[in-house]
Design a protein around this motif. Structure first.
Motif, PDB file in Angstrom:
ATOM      1  N   THR A 178     -52.702  -0.795 -21.620  1.00  0.00           N
ATOM      2  CA  THR A 178     -51.788  -1.530 -20.767  1.00  0.00           C
ATOM      3  C   THR A 178     -51.809  -0.897 -19.380  1.00  0.00           C
ATOM      4  O   THR A 178     -51.753   0.329 -19.249  1.00  0.00           O
ATOM      5  CB  THR A 178     -50.369  -1.505 -21.353  1.00  0.00           C
ATOM      6  OG1 THR A 178     -50.413  -2.178 -22.621  1.00  0.00           O
ATOM      7  CG2 THR A 178     -49.372  -2.194 -20.448  1.00  0.00           C
ATOM      8  N   CYS A 179     -51.892  -1.743 -18.353  1.00  0.00           N
ATOM      9  CA  CYS A 179     -52.003  -1.246 -16.991  1.00  0.00           C
ATOM     10  C   CYS A 179     -51.433  -2.295 -16.039  1.00  0.00           C
ATOM     11  O   CYS A 179     -51.756  -3.474 -16.151  1.00  0.00           O
ATOM     12  CB  CYS A 179     -53.463  -0.969 -16.658  1.00  0.00           C
ATOM     13  SG  CYS A 179     -53.728  -0.171 -15.071  1.00  0.00           S
ATOM     14  N   PHE A 180     -50.582  -1.860 -15.127  1.00  0.00           N
ATOM     15  CA  PHE A 180     -49.979  -2.753 -14.146  1.00  0.00           C
ATOM     16  C   PHE A 180     -50.201  -2.176 -12.756  1.00  0.00           C
ATOM     17  O   PHE A 180     -49.772  -1.047 -12.476  1.00  0.00           O
ATOM     18  CB  PHE A 180     -48.474  -2.908 -14.384  1.00  0.00           C
ATOM     19  CG  PHE A 180     -48.146  -3.459 -15.738  1.00  0.00           C
ATOM     20  CD1 PHE A 180     -48.319  -4.801 -16.023  1.00  0.00           C
ATOM     21  CD2 PHE A 180     -47.662  -2.624 -16.733  1.00  0.00           C
ATOM     22  CE1 PHE A 180     -48.012  -5.303 -17.280  1.00  0.00           C
ATOM     23  CE2 PHE A 180     -47.353  -3.116 -17.986  1.00  0.00           C
ATOM     24  CZ  PHE A 180     -47.528  -4.463 -18.267  1.00  0.00           C
ATOM     25  N   LEU A 181     -50.864  -2.934 -11.891  1.00  0.00           N
ATOM     26  CA  LEU A 181     -51.147  -2.499 -10.532  1.00  0.00           C
ATOM     27  C   LEU A 181     -50.616  -3.529  -9.541  1.00  0.00           C
ATOM     28  O   LEU A 181     -50.764  -4.731  -9.756  1.00  0.00           O
ATOM     29  CB  LEU A 181     -52.651  -2.348 -10.303  1.00  0.00           C
ATOM     30  CG  LEU A 181     -53.421  -1.423 -11.239  1.00  0.00           C
ATOM     31  CD1 LEU A 181     -54.910  -1.492 -10.944  1.00  0.00           C
ATOM     32  CD2 LEU A 181     -52.918  -0.005 -11.131  1.00  0.00           C
ATOM     33  N   ARG A 182     -50.022  -3.050  -8.457  1.00  0.00           N
ATOM     34  CA  ARG A 182     -49.592  -3.896  -7.351  1.00  0.00           C
ATOM     35  C   ARG A 182     -50.267  -3.366  -6.101  1.00  0.00           C
ATOM     36  O   ARG A 182     -50.196  -2.173  -5.804  1.00  0.00           O
ATOM     37  CB  ARG A 182     -48.070  -3.872  -7.171  1.00  0.00           C
ATOM     38  CG  ARG A 182     -47.291  -4.374  -8.364  1.00  0.00           C
ATOM     39  CD  ARG A 182     -47.554  -5.854  -8.633  1.00  0.00           C
ATOM     40  NE  ARG A 182     -46.785  -6.329  -9.769  1.00  0.00           N
ATOM     41  CZ  ARG A 182     -47.235  -6.379 -11.009  1.00  0.00           C
ATOM     42  NH1 ARG A 182     -48.446  -5.946 -11.291  1.00  0.00           N
ATOM     43  NH2 ARG A 182     -46.479  -6.866 -11.979  1.00  0.00           N
ATOM     44  N   SER A 202     -52.201  -6.279 -20.657  1.00  0.00           N
ATOM     45  CA  SER A 202     -51.360  -5.922 -21.792  1.00  0.00           C
ATOM     46  C   SER A 202     -52.250  -5.665 -22.993  1.00  0.00           C
ATOM     47  O   SER A 202     -52.922  -6.580 -23.481  1.00  0.00           O
ATOM     48  CB  SER A 202     -50.378  -7.056 -22.111  1.00  0.00           C
ATOM     49  OG  SER A 202     -49.754  -6.817 -23.346  1.00  0.00           O
ATOM     50  N   ALA A 203     -52.257  -4.430 -23.456  1.00  0.00           N
ATOM     51  CA  ALA A 203     -53.035  -4.099 -24.646  1.00  0.00           C
ATOM     52  C   ALA A 203     -52.459  -4.826 -25.860  1.00  0.00           C
ATOM     53  O   ALA A 203     -53.204  -5.305 -26.715  1.00  0.00           O
ATOM     54  CB  ALA A 203     -53.044  -2.596 -24.877  1.00  0.00           C
ATOM     55  N   LYS A 204     -51.153  -4.938 -25.910  1.00  0.00           N
ATOM     56  CA  LYS A 204     -50.487  -5.596 -27.032  1.00  0.00           C
ATOM     57  C   LYS A 204     -50.822  -7.085 -27.088  1.00  0.00           C
ATOM     58  O   LYS A 204     -51.115  -7.622 -28.156  1.00  0.00           O
ATOM     59  CB  LYS A 204     -48.975  -5.402 -26.911  1.00  0.00           C
ATOM     60  CG  LYS A 204     -48.194  -5.972 -28.066  1.00  0.00           C
ATOM     61  CD  LYS A 204     -46.718  -5.678 -27.905  1.00  0.00           C
ATOM     62  CE  LYS A 204     -45.922  -6.238 -29.069  1.00  0.00           C
ATOM     63  NZ  LYS A 204     -44.489  -5.945 -28.918  1.00  0.00           N
ATOM     64  N   GLN A 205     -50.771  -7.750 -25.936  1.00  0.00           N
ATOM     65  CA  GLN A 205     -51.067  -9.191 -25.883  1.00  0.00           C
ATOM     66  C   GLN A 205     -52.566  -9.477 -25.823  1.00  0.00           C
ATOM     67  O   GLN A 205     -52.986 -10.603 -26.064  1.00  0.00           O
ATOM     68  CB  GLN A 205     -50.378  -9.828 -24.672  1.00  0.00           C
ATOM     69  CG  GLN A 205     -48.882  -9.700 -24.675  1.00  0.00           C
ATOM     70  CD  GLN A 205     -48.244 -10.420 -25.848  1.00  0.00           C
ATOM     71  OE1 GLN A 205     -48.679 -11.495 -26.245  1.00  0.00           O
ATOM     72  NE2 GLN A 205     -47.225  -9.817 -26.422  1.00  0.00           N
ATOM     73  N   GLY A 206     -53.346  -8.476 -25.461  1.00  0.00           N
ATOM     74  CA  GLY A 206     -54.796  -8.640 -25.406  1.00  0.00           C
ATOM     75  C   GLY A 206     -55.266  -9.515 -24.250  1.00  0.00           C
ATOM     76  O   GLY A 206     -56.266 -10.211 -24.365  1.00  0.00           O
ATOM     77  N   ASN A 207     -54.550  -9.481 -23.127  1.00  0.00           N
ATOM     78  CA  ASN A 207     -54.990 -10.271 -21.979  1.00  0.00           C
ATOM     79  C   ASN A 207     -54.880  -9.473 -20.692  1.00  0.00           C
ATOM     80  O   ASN A 207     -54.165  -8.491 -20.606  1.00  0.00           O
ATOM     81  CB  ASN A 207     -54.202 -11.574 -21.866  1.00  0.00           C
ATOM     82  CG  ASN A 207     -52.736 -11.358 -21.551  1.00  0.00           C
ATOM     83  OD1 ASN A 207     -52.231 -10.246 -21.610  1.00  0.00           O
ATOM     84  ND2 ASN A 207     -52.047 -12.417 -21.213  1.00  0.00           N
ATOM     85  N   ALA A 208     -55.627  -9.928 -19.688  1.00  0.00           N
ATOM     86  CA  ALA A 208     -55.591  -9.315 -18.370  1.00  0.00           C
ATOM     87  C   ALA A 208     -55.538 -10.424 -17.334  1.00  0.00           C
ATOM     88  O   ALA A 208     -56.178 -11.466 -17.497  1.00  0.00           O
ATOM     89  CB  ALA A 208     -56.817  -8.446 -18.146  1.00  0.00           C
ATOM     90  N   VAL A 209     -54.762 -10.195 -16.275  1.00  0.00           N
ATOM     91  CA  VAL A 209     -54.602 -11.194 -15.228  1.00  0.00           C
ATOM     92  C   VAL A 209     -54.749 -10.519 -13.872  1.00  0.00           C
ATOM     93  O   VAL A 209     -54.110  -9.497 -13.608  1.00  0.00           O
ATOM     94  CB  VAL A 209     -53.208 -11.869 -15.307  1.00  0.00           C
ATOM     95  CG1 VAL A 209     -52.988 -12.821 -14.147  1.00  0.00           C
ATOM     96  CG2 VAL A 209     -53.023 -12.579 -16.631  1.00  0.00           C
TER      97      VAL A 209
END
Length: 122
Positions: free
Chosen positions: A67-71, A100-107
């Motif tokens: 899981t990784c969140f960048l702004r 989201s590693a849990k949701q398995g998606n990247a945006v």
């Protein structure tokens, strides 16, 4: 990625905000700070519209399958790079990345102010 650091105040635990000089940086970008999993990255204006540039930063800052969140922001006013981000930097968002590693998606999403989004922007 290193595990998040936390500070304990009384009964509350809050994520530690790290000083910009102790955070990762690359050519034409630097992490201004972190708050938990969220990282604030200031990028050079000259590279702010290059998708491959952002992809390389994501690869540098986000471990695969985590899981990784960048702004991402620019800093045309040359405000001090620190957290909380100064209003001058907050006014210049360029993109965001969320995985989201849990949701398995990247945006990856462009800021509307860049004029690069074909449809969905923030």
């Amino acid at each position: 990625m290193k595990p998040a650091k936390f500070l304990v105040f009384g009964w509350s635990i809050v994520p530690a905000v790290l000083a910009a000089d102790a955070l990762p940086r690359g050519t034409d970008w630097q992490v201004a700070g972190r708050l938990g999993l969220l990282q604030f990255v200031v990028v050079a204006e000259s590279r702010a519209k290059e998708r491959e540039f952002y992809d390389s930063i994501v690869k540098s800052l986000c471990e695969p399958d985590t899981t990784c969140f960048l702004r991402f922001f620019t800093n045309s006013k040359k405000a001090p790079v620190k957290v909380p981000l100064p209003d001058a930097i907050l006014a210049e968002p360029t993109a965001m990345f969320q995985r989201s590693a849990k949701q398995g998606n990247a945006v990856f999403q462009w800021s509307c102010r860049t004029g690069l989004a074909a449809g969905n922007c923030f």
